[in-house]
Write a protein that holds these residues in place. Sequence first.
Motif, mmCIF file in Angstrom:
data_model
loop_
_atom_site.group_PDB
_atom_site.id
_atom_site.type_symbol
_atom_site.label_atom_id
_atom_site.label_comp_id
_atom_site.label_asym_id
_atom_site.label_seq_id
_atom_site.Cartn_x
_atom_site.Cartn_y
_atom_site.Cartn_z
ATOM 1 N N PHE A 1 10.566 66.957 -12.168
ATOM 2 C CA PHE A 1 9.947 66.140 -13.218
ATOM 3 C C PHE A 1 8.709 66.843 -13.754
ATOM 4 O O PHE A 1 8.128 67.713 -13.097
ATOM 5 C CB PHE A 1 9.506 64.784 -12.650
ATOM 6 C CG PHE A 1 10.620 63.872 -12.236
ATOM 7 C CD1 PHE A 1 11.071 62.870 -13.082
ATOM 8 C CD2 PHE A 1 11.209 64.001 -10.980
ATOM 9 C CE1 PHE A 1 12.084 62.022 -12.690
ATOM 10 C CE2 PHE A 1 12.223 63.159 -10.590
ATOM 11 C CZ PHE A 1 12.665 62.163 -11.448
ATOM 12 N N THR A 2 8.288 66.405 -14.945
ATOM 13 C CA THR A 2 6.959 66.745 -15.451
ATOM 14 C C THR A 2 6.321 65.476 -16.000
ATOM 15 O O THR A 2 7.014 64.593 -16.516
ATOM 16 C CB THR A 2 7.007 67.804 -16.575
ATOM 17 O OG1 THR A 2 7.853 67.328 -17.633
ATOM 18 C CG2 THR A 2 7.511 69.131 -16.064
ATOM 19 N N LYS B 1 -6.730 57.641 -17.169
ATOM 20 C CA LYS B 1 -7.339 57.044 -18.350
ATOM 21 C C LYS B 1 -6.270 56.343 -19.188
ATOM 22 O O LYS B 1 -5.127 56.812 -19.268
ATOM 23 C CB LYS B 1 -8.017 58.124 -19.190
ATOM 24 C CG LYS B 1 -9.164 58.841 -18.518
ATOM 25 C CD LYS B 1 -9.687 59.953 -19.408
ATOM 26 C CE LYS B 1 -10.791 60.751 -18.727
ATOM 27 N NZ LYS B 1 -11.267 61.879 -19.573
ATOM 28 N N PRO B 2 -6.618 55.238 -19.818
ATOM 29 C CA PRO B 2 -5.664 54.610 -20.737
ATOM 30 C C PRO B 2 -5.234 55.587 -21.825
ATOM 31 O O PRO B 2 -6.019 56.421 -22.282
ATOM 32 C CB PRO B 2 -6.467 53.440 -21.322
ATOM 33 C CG PRO B 2 -7.503 53.141 -20.280
ATOM 34 C CD PRO B 2 -7.863 54.470 -19.677
ATOM 35 N N GLY B 3 -3.983 55.489 -22.212
ATOM 36 C CA GLY B 3 -3.453 56.400 -23.228
ATOM 37 C C GLY B 3 -1.944 56.507 -23.111
ATOM 38 O O GLY B 3 -1.282 55.682 -22.467
ATOM 39 N N THR B 4 -1.407 57.546 -23.703
ATOM 40 C CA THR B 4 0.044 57.762 -23.724
ATOM 41 C C THR B 4 0.419 58.861 -22.732
ATOM 42 O O THR B 4 -0.203 59.924 -22.709
ATOM 43 C CB THR B 4 0.519 58.155 -25.129
ATOM 44 O OG1 THR B 4 0.178 57.108 -26.045
ATOM 45 C CG2 THR B 4 2.030 58.357 -25.163
ATOM 46 N N TYR B 5 1.455 58.569 -21.936
ATOM 47 C CA TYR B 5 1.942 59.527 -20.937
ATOM 48 C C TYR B 5 3.460 59.668 -21.084
ATOM 49 O O TYR B 5 4.161 58.694 -21.387
ATOM 50 C CB TYR B 5 1.599 59.058 -19.521
ATOM 51 C CG TYR B 5 0.113 59.045 -19.253
ATOM 52 C CD1 TYR B 5 -0.529 60.129 -18.663
ATOM 53 C CD2 TYR B 5 -0.658 57.938 -19.614
ATOM 54 C CE1 TYR B 5 -1.900 60.117 -18.441
ATOM 55 C CE2 TYR B 5 -2.032 57.916 -19.400
ATOM 56 C CZ TYR B 5 -2.646 59.011 -18.809
ATOM 57 O OH TYR B 5 -4.003 59.010 -18.595
ATOM 58 N N THR B 6 3.927 60.874 -20.844
ATOM 59 C CA THR B 6 5.360 61.147 -20.926
ATOM 60 C C THR B 6 5.842 61.712 -19.601
ATOM 61 O O THR B 6 5.266 62.666 -19.079
ATOM 62 C CB THR B 6 5.667 62.149 -22.059
ATOM 63 O OG1 THR B 6 5.225 61.611 -23.296
ATOM 64 C CG2 THR B 6 7.164 62.425 -22.146
ATOM 65 N N ILE B 7 6.905 61.103 -19.062
ATOM 66 C CA ILE B 7 7.520 61.574 -17.819
ATOM 67 C C ILE B 7 8.956 61.967 -18.136
ATOM 68 O O ILE B 7 9.727 61.160 -18.661
ATOM 69 C CB ILE B 7 7.503 60.485 -16.735
ATOM 70 C CG1 ILE B 7 6.073 60.033 -16.465
ATOM 71 C CG2 ILE B 7 8.145 60.986 -15.447
ATOM 72 C CD1 ILE B 7 5.983 58.729 -15.721
ATOM 73 N N THR B 8 9.310 63.210 -17.818
ATOM 74 C CA THR B 8 10.640 63.720 -18.133
ATOM 75 C C THR B 8 11.299 64.271 -16.880
ATOM 76 O O THR B 8 10.688 65.030 -16.128
ATOM 77 C CB THR B 8 10.575 64.818 -19.206
ATOM 78 O OG1 THR B 8 9.957 64.295 -20.381
ATOM 79 C CG2 THR B 8 11.961 65.329 -19.551
ATOM 80 N N GLU B 9 12.543 63.874 -16.673
ATOM 81 C CA GLU B 9 13.342 64.416 -15.574
ATOM 82 C C GLU B 9 14.182 65.576 -16.098
ATOM 83 O O GLU B 9 14.842 65.452 -17.139
ATOM 84 C CB GLU B 9 14.258 63.334 -15.001
ATOM 85 C CG GLU B 9 15.157 63.827 -13.878
ATOM 86 C CD GLU B 9 16.104 62.753 -13.382
ATOM 87 O OE1 GLU B 9 15.700 61.953 -12.523
ATOM 88 O OE2 GLU B 9 17.245 62.703 -13.874
ATOM 89 N N ARG C 1 16.178 61.792 -20.889
ATOM 90 C CA ARG C 1 15.692 61.531 -19.534
ATOM 91 C C ARG C 1 14.161 61.402 -19.527
ATOM 92 O O ARG C 1 13.479 61.971 -18.678
ATOM 93 C CB ARG C 1 16.149 62.638 -18.570
ATOM 94 C CG ARG C 1 17.657 62.835 -18.518
ATOM 95 C CD ARG C 1 18.056 64.075 -17.740
ATOM 96 N NE ARG C 1 17.402 65.268 -18.263
ATOM 97 C CZ ARG C 1 17.782 65.904 -19.368
ATOM 98 N NH1 ARG C 1 18.813 65.477 -20.066
ATOM 99 N NH2 ARG C 1 17.112 66.961 -19.772
ATOM 100 N N THR C 2 13.654 60.636 -20.505
ATOM 101 C CA THR C 2 12.213 60.563 -20.729
ATOM 102 C C THR C 2 11.720 59.116 -20.767
ATOM 103 O O THR C 2 12.347 58.254 -21.388
ATOM 104 C CB THR C 2 11.841 61.250 -22.059
ATOM 105 O OG1 THR C 2 12.201 62.631 -21.982
ATOM 106 C CG2 THR C 2 10.353 61.147 -22.342
ATOM 107 N N ALA C 3 10.601 58.881 -20.097
ATOM 108 C CA ALA C 3 9.874 57.616 -20.202
ATOM 109 C C ALA C 3 8.534 57.896 -20.870
ATOM 110 O O ALA C 3 7.785 58.767 -20.424
ATOM 111 C CB ALA C 3 9.661 56.995 -18.826
#
Length: 208
Positions: free
Chosen positions: A28-29, A57-65, A93-95
């Motif tokens: 993952f990343t 910190k509040p904000g946008t994060y991307t998790i990819t398998e 495969r991304t959240a």
Amino acid sequence: EVTFTNEKLGSIQVQKYAAPADDTPFDFTISGTSFENPAPFVLQDPSANVELFSDLKPGTYTITEADLNGWRLADLQISGDLDRGSNINLDTRTATIDLDPDEQIEVTFVNEKLSSIHVVKSATPANNTRFNFTLSSPVLKGSERFNLEDPRSNAKSFSDLWSGVYTITEDELNGWNLADLRISGDTDNDSRIDLDARTATINPVPVA
């Protein structure tokens, strides 16, 4: 006038479930507001299937398998996002997480190992008579026709199959009788045969 405005940090927990749970490593990343560069991590079910990122910190994060040969991402779920600003993309495969102050968000990736079906034709006499078949399933987009001849080309394999119900039917052939039909390798024993209809109904589960 000096105003200090504080916001509470949040967390993201990533969890991996796999069928079968055989400790296959999934890469993952994670990237986003609190990360200068994408951060890699690995999850394995069941021995190390959770990764917690805290004090974010509040904000946008991307998790990819990362894509893994022989497996598919069957489900991807996000919980704990109070304003429902997060979203998922199964194809990539991304959240994508919208982390608000003091949120504790959980992301769950569910993978299943792909299966295979091997069809073999045995004929008496083995004189290369052609037998026609149809493989169909709600999982497939339509059905697939194929033929087998014993002994010249008496086997065909279908690989990388999603779990689901598959039906293999042999066409009726004048002058021949289907004398036997067997299924092996079904670990949960819920496949079945119908000699009269010349049909095998297969329900493959993720392979171990």
